[in-house]
Design a protein around this motif. Sequence first.
Motif, PDB file in Angstrom:
ATOM      1  N   SER A  45      59.448  62.259  30.676  1.00  0.00           N
ATOM      2  CA  SER A  45      59.595  64.005  30.950  1.00  0.00           C
ATOM      3  C   SER A  45      60.240  64.408  32.173  1.00  0.00           C
ATOM      4  O   SER A  45      60.828  65.192  32.464  1.00  0.00           O
ATOM      5  CB  SER A  45      58.443  64.562  30.423  1.00  0.00           C
ATOM      6  OG  SER A  45      57.357  63.904  31.272  1.00  0.00           O
ATOM      7  N   ARG A  59      54.833  68.889  35.851  1.00  0.00           N
ATOM      8  CA  ARG A  59      55.292  67.855  34.187  1.00  0.00           C
ATOM      9  C   ARG A  59      54.237  66.603  34.675  1.00  0.00           C
ATOM     10  O   ARG A  59      53.658  65.951  34.226  1.00  0.00           O
ATOM     11  CB  ARG A  59      56.071  67.472  34.170  1.00  0.00           C
ATOM     12  CG  ARG A  59      56.649  67.143  33.032  1.00  0.00           C
ATOM     13  CD  ARG A  59      57.908  67.384  32.762  1.00  0.00           C
ATOM     14  NE  ARG A  59      58.817  68.890  32.592  1.00  0.00           N
ATOM     15  CZ  ARG A  59      59.691  68.511  32.792  1.00  0.00           C
ATOM     16  NH1 ARG A  59      60.953  68.453  33.317  1.00  0.00           N
ATOM     17  NH2 ARG A  59      60.431  70.439  33.025  1.00  0.00           N
ATOM     18  N   GLU A  62      50.088  67.802  35.051  1.00  0.00           N
ATOM     19  CA  GLU A  62      49.720  67.665  33.661  1.00  0.00           C
ATOM     20  C   GLU A  62      49.745  66.761  32.474  1.00  0.00           C
ATOM     21  O   GLU A  62      49.016  65.607  32.210  1.00  0.00           O
ATOM     22  CB  GLU A  62      50.850  68.548  32.299  1.00  0.00           C
ATOM     23  CG  GLU A  62      50.791  68.186  31.646  1.00  0.00           C
ATOM     24  CD  GLU A  62      51.856  69.244  30.589  1.00  0.00           C
ATOM     25  OE1 GLU A  62      52.434  68.543  29.557  1.00  0.00           O
ATOM     26  OE2 GLU A  62      52.380  70.543  30.608  1.00  0.00           O
TER      27      GLU A  62
END
Length: 177
Positions: A45, A59, A62
């Motif tokens: 990602s 990101r 997360e």
Amino acid sequence: GAPDARGSKRLVALGLPGIWEDWRNLHIWAQELHDAGWDVHLLESLGDMTEPVPDLAERVAEHLRLHDLHDVVLFAHSKGGLVGKAVMLGHEGDRVRGLIACATPFKGAPITQLLPTSELAELSPSSPTIAELGSERSVNSRIIQVEAEWDQSVPPSPLEGVRHVTLPLTGHSAMLS
């Protein structure tokens, strides 16, 4: 870390590549850590690491939250070290034990003046990102900064309060292999 088959906790590592790199650039490090028993995370990602540091750090945060990871060691090359420090300073920073930052432009990369692209602007010595991360020293004691003796892109620039290691290598990407 996550328990392994024997019930003991495994050490957790998460890799952060440099700009214009992706998770595959860290495969040698990741394999060595995996072979040594670490639970290694590499994030597709993050793409090619051209997005702004705060977006990439979010990101990673997360991922730490979704997988309930704790006591994580971040290992990073170049811009990845900036992302790692931003993660440590963010709302999920308590999940990170430390950061091994290799060839990271903590004081900016002067070469960005020769290559004035939009992706590199954030890595300029005069960028707000570099100033903001540099002014915040609360996590520096949990950072190991590893640099090559000579690096064409990121000249050695020890951060205050970090453990600093210089390797007898030449070149910005030399430590990837």
